[in-house]
Design a protein around this motif. Sequence first.
Motif, PDB file in Angstrom:
ATOM      1  N   ASN A  10       0.813  -1.222   0.000  1.00 15.42           N
ATOM      2  CA  ASN A  10       0.000   0.000   0.000  1.00 15.42           C
ATOM      3  C   ASN A  10       0.847   1.273   0.000  1.00 15.42           C
ATOM      4  O   ASN A  10       0.461   2.284   0.573  1.00 15.42           O
ATOM      5  CB  ASN A  10      -0.956   0.005   1.211  1.00 15.42           C
ATOM      6  CG  ASN A  10      -2.134   0.954   1.010  1.00 15.42           C
ATOM      7  OD1 ASN A  10      -2.532   1.252  -0.115  1.00 15.42           O
ATOM      8  ND2 ASN A  10      -2.684   1.435   2.111  1.00 15.42           N
ATOM      9  N   PRO A  12       2.552   3.956  -2.658  1.00 16.89           N
ATOM     10  CA  PRO A  12       2.562   4.324  -4.077  1.00 16.89           C
ATOM     11  C   PRO A  12       3.966   4.246  -4.666  1.00 16.89           C
ATOM     12  O   PRO A  12       4.957   4.465  -3.950  1.00 16.89           O
ATOM     13  CB  PRO A  12       2.065   5.774  -4.062  1.00 16.89           C
ATOM     14  CG  PRO A  12       1.378   5.936  -2.757  1.00 16.89           C
ATOM     15  CD  PRO A  12       2.094   5.043  -1.800  1.00 16.89           C
ATOM     16  N   HIS A 322      -0.462  10.103  -5.438  1.00 16.10           N
ATOM     17  CA  HIS A 322      -0.525   9.373  -4.174  1.00 16.10           C
ATOM     18  C   HIS A 322      -1.942   8.865  -3.908  1.00 16.10           C
ATOM     19  O   HIS A 322      -2.147   7.687  -3.563  1.00 16.10           O
ATOM     20  CB  HIS A 322      -0.076  10.286  -3.032  1.00 16.10           C
ATOM     21  CG  HIS A 322      -0.154   9.657  -1.681  1.00 16.10           C
ATOM     22  ND1 HIS A 322       0.868   8.901  -1.141  1.00 16.10           N
ATOM     23  CD2 HIS A 322      -1.147   9.653  -0.748  1.00 16.10           C
ATOM     24  CE1 HIS A 322       0.517   8.467   0.058  1.00 16.10           C
ATOM     25  NE2 HIS A 322      -0.698   8.914   0.330  1.00 16.10           N
ATOM     26  N   HIS A 324      -4.346   8.209  -5.859  1.00 11.40           N
ATOM     27  CA  HIS A 324      -4.839   7.188  -6.786  1.00 11.40           C
ATOM     28  C   HIS A 324      -4.162   5.837  -6.583  1.00 11.40           C
ATOM     29  O   HIS A 324      -4.549   4.849  -7.210  1.00 11.40           O
ATOM     30  CB  HIS A 324      -4.683   7.663  -8.228  1.00 11.40           C
ATOM     31  CG  HIS A 324      -5.769   8.593  -8.680  1.00 11.40           C
ATOM     32  ND1 HIS A 324      -5.683   9.959  -8.555  1.00 11.40           N
ATOM     33  CD2 HIS A 324      -6.992   8.343  -9.220  1.00 11.40           C
ATOM     34  CE1 HIS A 324      -6.781  10.517  -9.015  1.00 11.40           C
ATOM     35  NE2 HIS A 324      -7.596   9.565  -9.424  1.00 11.40           N
ATOM     36  N   HIS A 325      -3.158   5.781  -5.726  1.00  9.85           N
ATOM     37  CA  HIS A 325      -2.480   4.505  -5.439  1.00  9.85           C
ATOM     38  C   HIS A 325      -2.680   4.018  -4.008  1.00  9.85           C
ATOM     39  O   HIS A 325      -2.560   2.824  -3.752  1.00  9.85           O
ATOM     40  CB  HIS A 325      -0.971   4.632  -5.709  1.00  9.85           C
ATOM     41  CG  HIS A 325      -0.618   4.632  -7.157  1.00  9.85           C
ATOM     42  ND1 HIS A 325      -0.597   5.772  -7.924  1.00  9.85           N
ATOM     43  CD2 HIS A 325      -0.296   3.620  -7.999  1.00  9.85           C
ATOM     44  CE1 HIS A 325      -0.257   5.471  -9.167  1.00  9.85           C
ATOM     45  NE2 HIS A 325      -0.060   4.168  -9.238  1.00  9.85           N
ATOM     46  N   ARG A 326      -2.968   4.926  -3.127  1.00 10.53           N
ATOM     47  CA  ARG A 326      -3.069   4.582  -1.703  1.00 10.53           C
ATOM     48  C   ARG A 326      -4.494   4.153  -1.357  1.00 10.53           C
ATOM     49  O   ARG A 326      -5.464   4.810  -1.759  1.00 10.53           O
ATOM     50  CB  ARG A 326      -2.699   5.810  -0.867  1.00 10.53           C
ATOM     51  CG  ARG A 326      -2.698   5.582   0.636  1.00 10.53           C
ATOM     52  CD  ARG A 326      -1.397   5.021   1.102  1.00 10.53           C
ATOM     53  NE  ARG A 326      -1.204   5.197   2.536  1.00 10.53           N
ATOM     54  CZ  ARG A 326      -0.157   4.748   3.191  1.00 10.53           C
ATOM     55  NH1 ARG A 326       0.805   4.095   2.551  1.00 10.53           N
ATOM     56  NH2 ARG A 326      -0.030   4.926   4.484  1.00 10.53           N
ATOM     57  N   GLU A 327      -4.621   3.058  -0.623  1.00 10.13           N
ATOM     58  CA  GLU A 327      -5.936   2.592  -0.188  1.00 10.13           C
ATOM     59  C   GLU A 327      -6.127   2.822   1.308  1.00 10.13           C
ATOM     60  O   GLU A 327      -5.210   2.610   2.103  1.00 10.13           O
ATOM     61  CB  GLU A 327      -6.115   1.105  -0.503  1.00 10.13           C
ATOM     62  CG  GLU A 327      -6.269   0.811  -1.989  1.00 10.13           C
ATOM     63  CD  GLU A 327      -6.721  -0.604  -2.257  1.00 10.13           C
ATOM     64  OE1 GLU A 327      -6.962  -1.353  -1.277  1.00 10.13           O
ATOM     65  OE2 GLU A 327      -6.837  -0.969  -3.441  1.00 10.13           O
ATOM     66  N   ARG A 331     -10.862   1.401   0.198  1.00  8.30           N
ATOM     67  CA  ARG A 331     -11.036   2.148  -1.047  1.00  8.30           C
ATOM     68  C   ARG A 331      -9.823   3.037  -1.293  1.00  8.30           C
ATOM     69  O   ARG A 331      -9.134   3.428  -0.354  1.00  8.30           O
ATOM     70  CB  ARG A 331     -12.290   3.036  -0.981  1.00  8.30           C
ATOM     71  CG  ARG A 331     -13.596   2.297  -1.153  1.00  8.30           C
ATOM     72  CD  ARG A 331     -14.750   3.285  -1.360  1.00  8.30           C
ATOM     73  NE  ARG A 331     -14.981   4.130  -0.195  1.00  8.30           N
ATOM     74  CZ  ARG A 331     -15.875   5.135  -0.170  1.00  8.30           C
ATOM     75  NH1 ARG A 331     -16.571   5.426  -1.262  1.00  8.30           N
ATOM     76  NH2 ARG A 331     -16.043   5.842   0.932  1.00  8.30           N
ATOM     77  N   ARG A 332      -9.588   3.354  -2.573  1.00 11.53           N
ATOM     78  CA  ARG A 332      -8.521   4.304  -2.879  1.00 11.53           C
ATOM     79  C   ARG A 332      -8.817   5.645  -2.214  1.00 11.53           C
ATOM     80  O   ARG A 332      -9.978   6.063  -2.114  1.00 11.53           O
ATOM     81  CB  ARG A 332      -8.409   4.525  -4.387  1.00 11.53           C
ATOM     82  CG  ARG A 332      -7.932   3.342  -5.177  1.00 11.53           C
ATOM     83  CD  ARG A 332      -7.671   3.719  -6.628  1.00 11.53           C
ATOM     84  NE  ARG A 332      -8.798   4.451  -7.220  1.00 11.53           N
ATOM     85  CZ  ARG A 332      -8.779   5.012  -8.428  1.00 11.53           C
ATOM     86  NH1 ARG A 332      -7.688   4.936  -9.161  1.00 11.53           N
ATOM     87  NH2 ARG A 332      -9.837   5.647  -8.907  1.00 11.53           N
ATOM     88  N   ASP A 335     -11.009   8.005  -4.086  1.00 13.46           N
ATOM     89  CA  ASP A 335     -12.435   7.704  -4.146  1.00 13.46           C
ATOM     90  C   ASP A 335     -13.168   8.052  -2.846  1.00 13.46           C
ATOM     91  O   ASP A 335     -14.394   7.939  -2.785  1.00 13.46           O
ATOM     92  CB  ASP A 335     -12.640   6.219  -4.464  1.00 13.46           C
ATOM     93  CG  ASP A 335     -12.070   5.842  -5.824  1.00 13.46           C
ATOM     94  OD1 ASP A 335     -12.085   6.710  -6.721  1.00 13.46           O
ATOM     95  OD2 ASP A 335     -11.598   4.703  -5.977  1.00 13.46           O
ATOM     96  N   ALA A 543      -5.392   8.083 -14.524  1.00  8.99           N
ATOM     97  CA  ALA A 543      -6.167   7.102 -13.761  1.00  8.99           C
ATOM     98  C   ALA A 543      -7.412   6.637 -14.499  1.00  8.99           C
ATOM     99  O   ALA A 543      -8.115   5.747 -14.032  1.00  8.99           O
ATOM    100  CB  ALA A 543      -6.578   7.715 -12.413  1.00  8.99           C
TER     101      ALA A 543
END
Length: 544
Positions: A10, A12, A322, A324-327, A331-332, A335, A543
């Motif tokens: 997790n 990026p 960051h 768009h890669h980190r959850e 969820r990202r 989002d 993305a």
Amino acid sequence: MATATHEVLNQPPPLEGHDALALDRAMGEGLAREGAGSRVDEVDAVGRRVGDPGWIRAGALANAHEPELHTHDRFGHRVDEVTYHPAYHQLLSQAVADGLAGGPWADEGVAPHVTRAAKFSLWTQVEAGHGCPVSMTYSIVPALRALPELSATWEPLLTSRTYDPAPAPVGEKRGALAGMAMTEKQGGSDVRANTTRAEPTGARGPGEEYRLTGHKWFCSAPMSDLFLMLAQTDAGLSCLAVPRWLPDGTRNAIEVQRLKDKLGNRANASSEIELDGALGTLVGEEGRGIRTILTMVNHTRLDCVIGVTGQMRASVSQALHHAHHREVFGRRLADQPLMANVLADLAVESEAATTTMLRLAGAYDRGETAFARIATAVAKYWTCKRTPVVAAESLECLGGNGYVEEAPLARLFRESPLNGIWEGSGNVMCLDVLRAAAREPESLEALLAELDLAKGADARLDRAVADLHAELSDLSDLEARARRIVERAALALQGSLLVRHAPPAVADAFCASRLDRDAGLALGTLPAGVDTAAIVARAWPVAA
């Protein structure tokens, strides 16, 4: 043997390998709109270099290994040399080769200033410090044209696309860089308080030789080949062109006393210098030095807008990448509704700056002197005020990862206040807007005409423009209200541009949060109903 206690999850990947222009739709659309659409390929070449890991590494190295001053050689001779890490020279060489220094003044292609603005804004995302001599070299050329014989000697070298760092007189150079030294410790922005003297060696007047004696509190890029300086003559404050090396191959009497230990801008050397009879050539009339040097200053102020626009985009790109890669919580980050609000707000601020910057550069291409005169000061004030806010909020999007020096956001944050100070602080810019409106009313008329191009397109913008007119018509306490007036002018200008040129989601978010005030004071407080998903998707199409 080492024992692995965990695997890295997790986190990026580093932001590299990307095309910075392809990701910046506002920049690409602005190029076409401002007349540089046919030159997108050469701008895109810079955009691809921005994502190149090698250049990213060079930017980091140039800041990690700061310039060093050597006042004397090992035998005791005075040398006044500043040495830089090789990465600094690599960055500067590429910038000059791309025409970011004096290139536009010899560029026969369409929209040279817009093309250069886009390139410079992109390249700044790699490293900002080496942009100082680049900017001053760009800006000195029109000022030198006040003295054609001097310009004829220097302009071919200042507009050259060859970086030549050799310590040598002008006749032995393949390319040259320029600097500027105005401020002194007792005056700062009040350059009329300068005490440096310039005495003629013979005849007086433009093109004649003078000797300068005094001290300059800030002289950036002291290894430049030529400097514009202000000094007092019998007629008052005057402008002189002072070379670092004399035609006979000897050093001019410019001694570098020390380098400044700055908050940021670490790759660039800023110095204090002593002038002990340094030889210079008078540019313009004696006593008209401020008017003469303002030709250079106005272009460096344009570059302040260009530079912070690139820094904003660099900060926002790191936050978007960051998120768009980190959850988080399954969820990202991108989002999550609240993070999406923050990212969208950052993206709106960046697009507003980009659109304004390109419109301003277009004015320089098209000779819109009246508009450029006032809009440069308005845009410099506001975009420079917003840059530290954007850098801090972007850094927070990464949390603790953003606060460590390994992340580029720490450097971006330290850099963020600089352009708001250089070439006129916020108060100086606001007073300059008032001065332009009073002494050159055609400049204010041009700005208001630009705002009127969007009349009727958005009720919130119309109200903001009406409020600006009301502020301008009230002549009481103008100086005390100057920041309020210029802020309103900047927001109205950005709103007018976005309503006309940006997608509806971006323009609506801007008008709702900046003009209608239907938002909080912090970024990430866009009102309900704003299409944050559309704004984020536009700002980060990778993305999609």
